[in-house]
Write a protein that holds these residues in place. Sequence first.
Motif, mmCIF file in Angstrom:
data_model
loop_
_atom_site.group_PDB
_atom_site.id
_atom_site.type_symbol
_atom_site.label_atom_id
_atom_site.label_comp_id
_atom_site.label_asym_id
_atom_site.label_seq_id
_atom_site.Cartn_x
_atom_site.Cartn_y
_atom_site.Cartn_z
ATOM 1 N N THR A 220 3.806 49.836 -5.651
ATOM 2 C CA THR A 220 4.712 50.726 -4.892
ATOM 3 C C THR A 220 4.935 52.028 -5.663
ATOM 4 O OG1 THR A 220 6.706 49.769 -5.866
ATOM 5 C CG2 THR A 220 5.847 48.696 -3.892
ATOM 6 N N SER A 221 5.708 52.914 -5.071
ATOM 7 C CA SER A 221 5.823 54.265 -5.663
ATOM 8 C C SER A 221 6.805 54.339 -6.830
ATOM 9 C CB SER A 221 6.285 55.243 -4.581
ATOM 10 O OG SER A 221 7.653 54.996 -4.255
ATOM 11 N N THR A 222 7.736 53.398 -6.926
ATOM 12 C CA THR A 222 8.859 53.434 -7.885
ATOM 13 C C THR A 222 9.650 54.754 -7.814
ATOM 14 O OG1 THR A 222 7.555 54.187 -9.793
ATOM 15 C CG2 THR A 222 7.757 51.818 -9.510
ATOM 16 N N LEU A 223 9.736 55.299 -6.631
ATOM 17 C CA LEU A 223 10.450 56.583 -6.468
ATOM 18 C C LEU A 223 11.943 56.416 -6.197
ATOM 19 C CD1 LEU A 223 8.184 58.912 -4.290
ATOM 20 C CD2 LEU A 223 9.151 59.443 -6.525
ATOM 21 N N LEU A 227 14.835 59.342 -6.025
ATOM 22 C CA LEU A 227 15.422 59.721 -4.733
ATOM 23 C C LEU A 227 16.934 59.555 -4.776
ATOM 24 C CD1 LEU A 227 12.851 58.115 -2.277
ATOM 25 C CD2 LEU A 227 13.466 60.544 -2.346
ATOM 26 N N GLU A 257 8.877 53.288 5.451
ATOM 27 C CA GLU A 257 9.802 52.740 4.448
ATOM 28 C C GLU A 257 10.877 53.766 4.099
ATOM 29 O OE1 GLU A 257 9.824 49.487 3.211
ATOM 30 O OE2 GLU A 257 8.445 49.378 4.893
ATOM 31 N N TRP A 260 13.590 53.570 6.434
ATOM 32 C CA TRP A 260 14.551 52.463 6.276
ATOM 33 C C TRP A 260 15.744 52.967 5.463
ATOM 34 C CZ3 TRP A 260 15.601 47.988 8.463
ATOM 35 C CH2 TRP A 260 14.601 47.352 9.211
ATOM 36 N N ARG A 261 15.418 53.807 4.497
ATOM 37 C CA ARG A 261 16.490 54.403 3.683
ATOM 38 C C ARG A 261 17.407 55.257 4.578
ATOM 39 N NH1 ARG A 261 16.798 59.286 0.799
ATOM 40 N NH2 ARG A 261 18.074 59.109 -1.082
ATOM 41 N N TYR A 264 19.581 52.871 6.932
ATOM 42 C CA TYR A 264 20.759 52.245 6.325
ATOM 43 C C TYR A 264 21.871 53.262 6.087
ATOM 44 C CZ TYR A 264 18.374 47.774 5.828
ATOM 45 O OH TYR A 264 17.751 46.575 6.089
ATOM 46 N N TRP A 362 21.563 43.724 2.087
ATOM 47 C CA TRP A 362 22.249 42.441 1.874
ATOM 48 C C TRP A 362 22.720 41.853 3.204
ATOM 49 C CZ3 TRP A 362 22.563 38.806 -1.729
ATOM 50 C CH2 TRP A 362 22.105 39.133 -3.007
HETATM 51 C C1 LIG Z 1 18.888 42.799 -1.150
HETATM 52 C C2 LIG Z 1 18.248 44.178 -1.248
HETATM 53 C C3 LIG Z 1 18.943 45.213 -1.857
HETATM 54 C C4 LIG Z 1 18.381 46.502 -1.937
HETATM 55 N N1 LIG Z 1 19.104 47.514 -2.543
HETATM 56 C C5 LIG Z 1 18.579 48.758 -2.607
HETATM 57 C C6 LIG Z 1 19.311 49.820 -3.228
HETATM 58 O O1 LIG Z 1 20.443 49.657 -3.696
HETATM 59 N N2 LIG Z 1 18.706 51.046 -3.297
HETATM 60 C C7 LIG Z 1 17.461 51.272 -2.783
HETATM 61 O O2 LIG Z 1 16.966 52.409 -2.887
HETATM 62 N N3 LIG Z 1 16.771 50.298 -2.164
HETATM 63 C C8 LIG Z 1 17.280 49.055 -2.071
HETATM 64 N N4 LIG Z 1 16.545 48.051 -1.477
HETATM 65 C C9 LIG Z 1 15.263 48.386 -0.820
HETATM 66 C C10 LIG Z 1 13.998 48.265 -1.711
HETATM 67 O O3 LIG Z 1 13.990 47.053 -2.392
HETATM 68 C C11 LIG Z 1 13.824 49.407 -2.708
HETATM 69 O O4 LIG Z 1 14.016 50.645 -2.074
HETATM 70 C C12 LIG Z 1 12.423 49.393 -3.317
HETATM 71 O O5 LIG Z 1 12.194 48.173 -3.967
HETATM 72 C C13 LIG Z 1 12.281 50.529 -4.310
HETATM 73 O O6 LIG Z 1 11.016 50.505 -4.912
HETATM 74 P P1 LIG Z 1 9.963 51.654 -4.638
HETATM 75 O O7 LIG Z 1 10.594 52.983 -4.840
HETATM 76 O O8 LIG Z 1 8.753 51.345 -5.456
HETATM 77 O O9 LIG Z 1 9.656 51.429 -3.089
HETATM 78 P P2 LIG Z 1 8.441 51.896 -2.171
HETATM 79 O O10 LIG Z 1 7.847 50.675 -1.560
HETATM 80 O O11 LIG Z 1 7.519 52.802 -2.891
HETATM 81 O O12 LIG Z 1 9.191 52.665 -0.989
HETATM 82 C C14 LIG Z 1 9.405 54.073 -1.000
HETATM 83 C C15 LIG Z 1 10.856 54.391 -0.788
HETATM 84 O O13 LIG Z 1 11.307 53.967 0.490
HETATM 85 C C16 LIG Z 1 12.645 53.498 0.413
HETATM 86 N N5 LIG Z 1 12.666 52.076 0.785
HETATM 87 C C17 LIG Z 1 11.645 51.193 0.697
HETATM 88 N N6 LIG Z 1 12.007 50.005 1.211
HETATM 89 C C18 LIG Z 1 13.282 50.127 1.608
HETATM 90 C C19 LIG Z 1 14.210 49.236 2.227
HETATM 91 N N7 LIG Z 1 13.884 47.980 2.551
HETATM 92 N N8 LIG Z 1 15.431 49.703 2.476
HETATM 93 C C20 LIG Z 1 15.793 50.978 2.177
HETATM 94 N N9 LIG Z 1 14.947 51.864 1.616
HETATM 95 C C21 LIG Z 1 13.708 51.450 1.340
HETATM 96 C C22 LIG Z 1 13.098 53.673 -1.024
HETATM 97 O O14 LIG Z 1 13.777 54.899 -1.139
HETATM 98 C C23 LIG Z 1 11.777 53.694 -1.770
HETATM 99 O O15 LIG Z 1 11.844 54.411 -2.973
HETATM 100 C C24 LIG Z 1 17.096 46.744 -1.383
HETATM 101 C C25 LIG Z 1 16.398 45.688 -0.782
HETATM 102 C C26 LIG Z 1 16.970 44.418 -0.705
HETATM 103 C C27 LIG Z 1 16.196 43.309 -0.033
#
Ligand SMILES: Cc1cc2nc3c(=O)[nH]c(=O)nc-3n(C[C@H](O)[C@H](O)[C@H](O)COP(=O)(O)OP(=O)(O)OC[C@H]3O[C@@H](n4cnc5c(N)ncnc54)[C@H](O)[C@@H]3O)c2cc1C
Length: 450
Positions: A220-223, A227, A257, A260-261, A264, A362
């Motif tokens: 994933t992007s770890t962004l 953000l 994705e 989704w942010r 919420y 949650w």
């Molecule tokens: C119980 C639970 C709690 C979570 N709490 C948070 C939180 O406090 N803050 C948070 O940013 N995300 C949260 N997430 C969503 C998600 O887990 C993370 O955004 C994601 O793991 C971040 O890693 P990434 O940047 O590599 O994601 P990538 O897969 O690279 O996604 C890109 C971006 O999209 C957004 N995104 C992706 N998936 C979700 C999602 N399901 N919901 C909302 N945004 C999303 C994030 O901004 C993310 O950086 C939660 C998910 C669950 C199931």
Amino acid sequence: MKQILWFRRDLRITDSAILHFAKDEVLPIFIFDKNILNKLSRDDKRVTFIYQSVLNLKKELKSIGLDLAIFHSSPKEVFESLKNEGFENILCSIDFDDYAKKRDEQIAQIIPIQTFTDSFITHPNDCLKADGTPYKVFTPYYKNLSFIWDSHKLIELDRNENLKLISFDYEKVPTLEELGFKAQKLVDFLQKSADELIKEFALKIDNYKVDRDFFDKNATSTLAVHLRFGLISPREAFNKIKKLRSGTENKEFFIRELFWREFYNYILYHFPRSEFENLNGINVNWNEDETVFQKWCEGKTGVPIIDAAMRHFNQTGTMHNRLRMIVSSYLTKNLLVNWKKGERYFASKLLDYEASSNIGSWQWAASTGADSVPYFRIFNPYLQSAKFDKEAVFIKSVLKELKDVEPKKIHSENGVQSNIFLDYPSQIVSIEFSRKRAIDEFKRANNEKN
Ligand SMILES: Cc1cc2nc3c(=O)[nH]c(=O)nc-3n(C[C@H](O)[C@H](O)[C@H](O)COP(=O)(O)OP(=O)(O)OC[C@H]3O[C@@H](n4cnc5c(N)ncnc54)[C@H](O)[C@@H]3O)c2cc1C
């Protein structure tokens, strides 16, 4: 005209609404808010990250002829002290959680505030149903916004180059220790800029849709942290991903994705009570046994995937999305513990903690939210680990005591415990029993509501 530019969760100088809309003479500030900091532990990793990001912002502002005054106080005290200095207003980006709303109402009584939607692509009022009410389900909400996510480029805001810096004491910068915190070692990706992360992600985006669920793959992007603190604007992230020369399908999936942010944030704005209450109004008889919750927090549930995820989280402040889904399902369904406890625990440590995403996710996991999984769909943690960590690479990297255990045993209920020479906790509950208990309880709660 004199204005205060209050940087909060938008620690950048590119595509910045406040640097775009500011008019003339400006005082850029950042407040290390005692109301927030006083509730955090001394070793909170996020403060180290924010501290570094604020110093970096100060450097960047200096490079464009501005600067940053840094306070360690409460916002009320800071603005009371600036009240009689002739400022027309305060410019800042908006936040919709309860604390932020109350804080801004209080500050607006002291100096007028002008807010901008700068941490999200959309304002929650931009997308309503034909009857003017908000969506509660992601897919129709997302479809309604196709005119945005279908576009190739979103408009980014340029900087007003004619701003004049108001003279002020910019030299006083509190140290991290003066703020009451100890410098923490941060995970590697936090040492990188958002641009670097996007460049690295560009090399693997073609496998995003398939690989993103495998938690040992780093796909994933770890962004999320960048953000969260606005080191990159979501518009700029969107544009940079759209520009990549990779397959459309994976890019589209990533953009979804990002929405989704948005969703919420939209839900929290339209349903502010969801910060405190079950959004779907059901009344669940939660398990109040505190020891069960503590075992989950400490990673001592006897279920290897849950324990590995939680112990890794406690060490790093990070957790892969699929793991978040598994541990939240386990806590709220198998252990039948109120989602609010899990939400608070994540909030206390999660580096990318975002109130709206955390609360929404949650509630989704607990089947109490807006667009929830049906209550009878409950993750089996053993099937999840067998599918997404087949060789138990992630589990073994955290639970060193299981390094010699066959993956098959790790992925079967009581498999690890069958080895009496291993010092590993017994399961708190059996998966089948707890699954049935959750279904019965949620069925009752849903029936009683209808
Ligand atoms: C119980 C639970 C709690 C979570 N709490 C948070 C939180 O406090 N803050 C948070 O940013 N995300 C949260 N997430 C969503 C998600 O887990 C993370 O955004 C994601 O793991 C971040 O890693 P990434 O940047 O590599 O994601 P990538 O897969 O690279 O996604 C890109 C971006 O999209 C957004 N995104 C992706 N998936 C979700 C999602 N399901 N919901 C909302 N945004 C999303 C994030 O901004 C993310 O950086 C939660 C998910 C669950 C199931």
